[in-house]
Design a protein around this motif. Sequence first.
Motif, PDB file in Angstrom:
ATOM      1  N   ASP A  98       0.837  -1.190   0.000  1.00 51.33           N
ATOM      2  CA  ASP A  98       0.000   0.000   0.000  1.00 51.33           C
ATOM      3  C   ASP A  98       0.883   1.256   0.000  1.00 51.33           C
ATOM      4  O   ASP A  98       1.988   1.272   0.561  1.00 51.33           O
ATOM      5  CB  ASP A  98      -0.890   0.038   1.245  1.00 51.33           C
ATOM      6  CG  ASP A  98      -1.901  -1.096   1.280  1.00 51.33           C
ATOM      7  OD1 ASP A  98      -1.950  -1.880   0.312  1.00 51.33           O
ATOM      8  OD2 ASP A  98      -2.622  -1.210   2.294  1.00 51.33           O
ATOM      9  N   LYS A 120      -8.954  -0.126  -8.542  1.00 49.59           N
ATOM     10  CA  LYS A 120      -8.944  -0.355  -7.100  1.00 49.59           C
ATOM     11  C   LYS A 120      -7.534  -0.675  -6.610  1.00 49.59           C
ATOM     12  O   LYS A 120      -7.075  -0.153  -5.583  1.00 49.59           O
ATOM     13  CB  LYS A 120      -9.903  -1.499  -6.741  1.00 49.59           C
ATOM     14  CG  LYS A 120     -10.020  -1.768  -5.250  1.00 49.59           C
ATOM     15  CD  LYS A 120     -11.027  -2.873  -4.987  1.00 49.59           C
ATOM     16  CE  LYS A 120     -11.145  -3.166  -3.493  1.00 49.59           C
ATOM     17  NZ  LYS A 120     -12.131  -4.255  -3.230  1.00 49.59           N
ATOM     18  N   GLU A 121      -6.827  -1.535  -7.358  1.00 48.63           N
ATOM     19  CA  GLU A 121      -5.452  -1.868  -6.996  1.00 48.63           C
ATOM     20  C   GLU A 121      -4.534  -0.649  -7.139  1.00 48.63           C
ATOM     21  O   GLU A 121      -3.661  -0.421  -6.288  1.00 48.63           O
ATOM     22  CB  GLU A 121      -4.934  -3.003  -7.887  1.00 48.63           C
ATOM     23  CG  GLU A 121      -5.358  -4.378  -7.447  1.00 48.63           C
ATOM     24  CD  GLU A 121      -4.630  -4.795  -6.181  1.00 48.63           C
ATOM     25  OE1 GLU A 121      -3.607  -5.487  -6.262  1.00 48.63           O
ATOM     26  OE2 GLU A 121      -5.091  -4.397  -5.075  1.00 48.63           O
ATOM     27  N   ARG A 124      -4.956   1.545  -4.246  1.00 43.97           N
ATOM     28  CA  ARG A 124      -4.393   0.963  -3.026  1.00 43.97           C
ATOM     29  C   ARG A 124      -2.890   1.187  -2.931  1.00 43.97           C
ATOM     30  O   ARG A 124      -2.367   1.538  -1.867  1.00 43.97           O
ATOM     31  CB  ARG A 124      -4.685  -0.546  -2.987  1.00 43.97           C
ATOM     32  CG  ARG A 124      -4.065  -1.264  -1.778  1.00 43.97           C
ATOM     33  CD  ARG A 124      -4.273  -2.759  -1.851  1.00 43.97           C
ATOM     34  NE  ARG A 124      -3.588  -3.386  -2.984  1.00 43.97           N
ATOM     35  CZ  ARG A 124      -2.279  -3.672  -2.999  1.00 43.97           C
ATOM     36  NH1 ARG A 124      -1.504  -3.359  -1.966  1.00 43.97           N
ATOM     37  NH2 ARG A 124      -1.748  -4.257  -4.056  1.00 43.97           N
TER      38      ARG A 124
END
Length: 253
Positions: A98, A120-121, A124
């Motif tokens: 992250d 989304k990744e 993150r």
Amino acid sequence: MRVKDTATQNWFDKGGSAYALFRPEYPAALSRFLADTVHHRGCALDVGCGNGQLTCQLAEHFARVVGADPSRDQIANAHRHVNVDYICAPAELLPLPDDSVDLVTAAQAAHWFDRPSFYKEASRIAAKGAVIALVSYGTMRLAPADLQERFDRFYKDEVGPYWPPERKLVDSGYADIDFPFEAMDYPEMAIDRAWELGEVLGYISTWSAVRRINEAGREDILEAFVHDISDLWGDPTRKRPVWWPINMRVGRL
């Protein structure tokens, strides 16, 4: 060896090695622009990196660059650089910590992704102030006009039915791609080359549509194109201008 005497499958039956040999290099201005968009130049991630064309260029501007691709064949044939690490991983499941990446790029690849999962990744792993850039280059352009006319017929009419639906996003310059980030402006750019006929045919061999033509047993389409373009080109070692417009969607994560 003359191109006309070369078996069609010699041009159109290639894997990751063809990408490394024939996919056009991006202009250095692209990586400079992308590096200038971020607050920090610690780590860049190039997703769907293929043979690492943009990946290695980014390494001139970042302390570390990671190239990720789900194809082991592509990774095996990727260009090497002291600042680049390659990993075999899909865009939707990136094995990075992250808040660790300052720039996320996807060059000529995002149209293949499950983009909601990729976004989304990317969010993150993004560090504060990180930027995401989806880069594509459009349809190849040739000169003189008779070469362009024959290529257009091949691309639109003969190969057209074999392109997967995702190709439409490339043809539109990613204008229609879903991009849930506030868009940033980018300068006009193009890939400009002077290629021999063999380089043009080698590049075409990397198309997903060409693989589908081979799988469908329609090598006659490729044979006819090679015959016609060879006649129009003349001396196959003569270099002719070839170019692609570069399109982007750039935003802050």
